[in-house]
Design an enzyme around this catalytic site. Structure first.
Site, PDB file in Angstrom:
ATOM      1  N   LYS A  22       0.649  -1.114   0.098  1.00 60.32           N
ATOM      2  CA  LYS A  22      -0.022  -0.042  -0.159  1.00 60.32           C
ATOM      3  C   LYS A  22       0.815   1.333   0.018  1.00 60.32           C
ATOM      4  CE  LYS A  22      -2.059   2.758   3.511  1.00 60.32           C
ATOM      5  NZ  LYS A  22      -2.628   2.652   4.893  1.00 60.32           N
ATOM      6  N   ASN A  23       1.954   1.113   0.859  1.00 59.79           N
ATOM      7  CA  ASN A  23       2.719   2.398   1.065  1.00 59.79           C
ATOM      8  C   ASN A  23       3.686   2.740  -0.104  1.00 59.79           C
ATOM      9  OD1 ASN A  23       1.445   3.159   3.487  1.00 59.79           O
ATOM     10  ND2 ASN A  23       2.812   1.848   4.773  1.00 59.79           N
ATOM     11  N   ARG A  93      -4.745   9.594   4.735  1.00 59.89           N
ATOM     12  CA  ARG A  93      -3.448  10.457   4.964  1.00 59.89           C
ATOM     13  C   ARG A  93      -2.659  10.694   3.587  1.00 59.89           C
ATOM     14  NH1 ARG A  93      -3.385  12.669   9.802  1.00 59.89           N
ATOM     15  NH2 ARG A  93      -1.480  13.576   8.869  1.00 59.89           N
ATOM     16  N   CYS A 117      -5.997   7.634   9.692  1.00 60.78           N
ATOM     17  CA  CYS A 117      -5.904   7.030  10.929  1.00 60.78           C
ATOM     18  C   CYS A 117      -5.756   8.069  12.115  1.00 60.78           C
ATOM     19  CB  CYS A 117      -4.751   6.039  11.179  1.00 60.78           C
ATOM     20  SG  CYS A 117      -4.768   4.566  10.341  1.00 60.78           S
ATOM     21  N   ARG A 122       0.485  14.106  12.702  1.00 58.51           N
ATOM     22  CA  ARG A 122       1.536  13.651  11.552  1.00 58.51           C
ATOM     23  C   ARG A 122       1.394  14.793  10.695  1.00 58.51           C
ATOM     24  NH1 ARG A 122       0.372   7.735   8.855  1.00 58.51           N
ATOM     25  NH2 ARG A 122      -1.037   6.859  10.522  1.00 58.51           N
ATOM     26  N   PRO A 123       2.117  15.863  11.144  1.00 59.28           N
ATOM     27  CA  PRO A 123       2.202  17.150  10.423  1.00 59.28           C
ATOM     28  C   PRO A 123       2.707  17.122   9.012  1.00 59.28           C
ATOM     29  CG  PRO A 123       4.232  16.940  11.871  1.00 59.28           C
ATOM     30  CD  PRO A 123       3.213  15.716  12.047  1.00 59.28           C
ATOM     31  N   ASP A 125       3.859  19.931   7.855  1.00 56.76           N
ATOM     32  CA  ASP A 125       4.741  21.381   7.807  1.00 56.76           C
ATOM     33  C   ASP A 125       6.036  21.115   7.079  1.00 56.76           C
ATOM     34  OD1 ASP A 125       5.367  19.779  10.009  1.00 56.76           O
ATOM     35  OD2 ASP A 125       6.458  21.389  10.987  1.00 56.76           O
ATOM     36  N   ILE A 335       7.580   6.891  17.315  1.00 58.02           N
ATOM     37  CA  ILE A 335       7.313   7.427  16.073  1.00 58.02           C
ATOM     38  C   ILE A 335       5.835   8.194  16.004  1.00 58.02           C
ATOM     39  CG2 ILE A 335       6.892   7.136  13.552  1.00 58.02           C
ATOM     40  CD1 ILE A 335       9.700   6.269  14.435  1.00 58.02           C
TER      41      ILE A 335
END
Length: 429
Positions: A22-23, A93, A117, A122-123, A125, A335
């Site tokens: 998926k990733n 995301r 999720c 999970r910024p 920036d 994490i």
């Protein structure tokens, strides 16, 4: 809302086919936005997030077709709307991955701040900071990132990008944007995951000039134009790791076809230390484990960290194994915030777990007992399935739409290995 009904106590035996990652698939679908020529991707998993991404690119004007064999054909030649609206990305995301390719090819983009999720901050920036270093002008208004190039510029410019933290999606965004930028881009503190390497290999097939992928320093020489390509998505190391933990917990002997042992060193090392036999074989990985786990497996402490360390996406699944293994263990999550939401549900099944901040202390028990539990995020749902496979009696896992976001027909694959598991549709539940 669909649920999974699991009757625990069966060992897993046979062969399971590991799907594409998926990733890797999600950024590679976005990479197709970089060219006006056709792109063909093979081994694309059938996941809710992939369906959402296909819906998103179609909304932009991309022709996208998917067949039943895992092949997706995309043509972004007529892409006319470089936008990712909230309605299409609120559950995912990975929507932020559209920002770099759209900006690089069209000079402007409007992308909703992502959903997905609920596992902490999970910024975005770091994405914004990196693209600004390449000359982009970006503002965040009304829940959208609105990006453009300065007046008079037609391309992003190469830059040195040093992120404050290792970011996988950030590295992917910068890779795609830099491929069409003017000049050289140097990514420092880059993510090293196999999915990053796979994306870079796809971009190279499209004509990109990239060196150093798989290390923390990646160098990209921008080109004026990328062409189409054909590419197979790398096997999903997290799906493979999940099945390894499931077999370790239940006992049995399973061959994971297409799994890459060299992508799972940290997880495999812990499984071997626990007492499992894991071996790389031609075409995949084999695991064998004895039951019950409380007698044959020793609990393992670990800390999550960036690749090649122990992956945060495997923390919950390995905790499910520790819950029924012999002895005590400490699981440290470094994490993401809020990534122990599966703990309360495991306790409902009889687990002994105490959480203090970033550390979960687990005391192995001899037996779990089935109960109704609720999935809270993607990997938490997988851990509850593993726990249900070894629990005495029936376990009902609710809200498995989380599971469908990241696992390709998981219950069917488990059933093929001998598990007593069935999906109960929302209408029947």
């Amino acid at each position: 809302m669909d649920k999974l009904l699991i009757r625990g106590g069966r060992q897993l035996r046979g062969e399971v086919l590991i799907s594409g990652a998926k990733n890797a698939a999600l950024p590679e679908l976005c990479a197709a936005l970089l060219t006006d020529q056709p792109v063909t991707l093979h081994n694309v998993p059938r996941l809710q997030d992939v369906s959402t991404m296909l819906k998103l690119v179609r909304n932009m004007g991309v022709a996208a077709e998917r067949d039943d064999n895992g092949t997706v054909r995309l043509d972004a030649g007529d892409l006319s709307i470089p936008e990712a609206p909230y309605e299409l990305v609120k559950t995912m995301r990975a929507s932020v991955l559209a920002l770099g390719p759209l900006l690089a090819r069209f000079g402007h983009a409007k992308v909703s701040l992502p959903g997905g999720c609920a596992i902490g901050s999970r910024p975005v920036d770091q994405h914004i900071k990196g693209l600004q270093a390449m000359g982009a002008e970006i503002v965040v208004e009304h829940g959208y990132m609105i990006a453009s190039l300065p007046a008079g510029r037609t391309r992003l410019k190469g830059a040195r990008i040093l992120t404050d933290m290792v970011t996988v999606t950030g590295t992917e965004n910068f890779l795609m944007a830099a491929a069409l930028a003017e000049g050289e881009t140097l990514l420092e503190n880059a993510a090293q995951e196999p999915e990053i390497v796979d994306l870079a290999e796809m971009l190279i097939r499209m004509g990109a000039r990239i060196e150093g992928h798989g290390t923390s320093h990646i160098r990209i020489q921008g080109v004026e134009k990328l062409h189409g390509c054909e590419h197979a998505v790398v096997a999903d190391r997290i799906e493979a790791g999940t099945f390894l933990c499931a077999v370790a917990a239940t006992g049995g002997d399973v061959f994971l076809r297409h799994a890459r042992a060299d992508h799972m060193d940290a997880v495999i090392d812990k499984l071997r230390d626990a007492g499992c036999t894991v071996a790389a074989q031609e075409g995949g990985v084999r695991i064998s484990s004895s039951a019950p786990a409380c007698e044959h497996l020793k609990a393992q402490s670990f800390s999550t960290t960036e690749y090649p360390g122990f992956p945060t996406d495997m923390q919950a699944q390995f905790m499910a194994l520790n819950v029924i293994a012999r002895g005590a263990s400490m699981v440290t999550e470094t994490i993401f915030e809020n990534r122990f939401m599966h703990v309360n549900e495991m306790v409902r099944l009889g687990a002994t777990i105490h959480v203090e901040g970033k550390v979960a202390m687990v005391e192995g028990v001899q037996q779990l007992s089935g109960a109704t539990v609720m999935a809270t995020d993607l990997r938490a749902s997988a851990s509850l399935v593993i726990a249900g496979l070894v629990a005495d009696g029936e376990t009902l896992v609710d809200r498995i739409y989380h599971l469908d976001r990241g696992y390709d027909r998981m219950e069917a694959k488990l059933r093929g290995l001998g598990a007593d598991i069935e999906r109960i549709s929302g209408a029947a539940a």
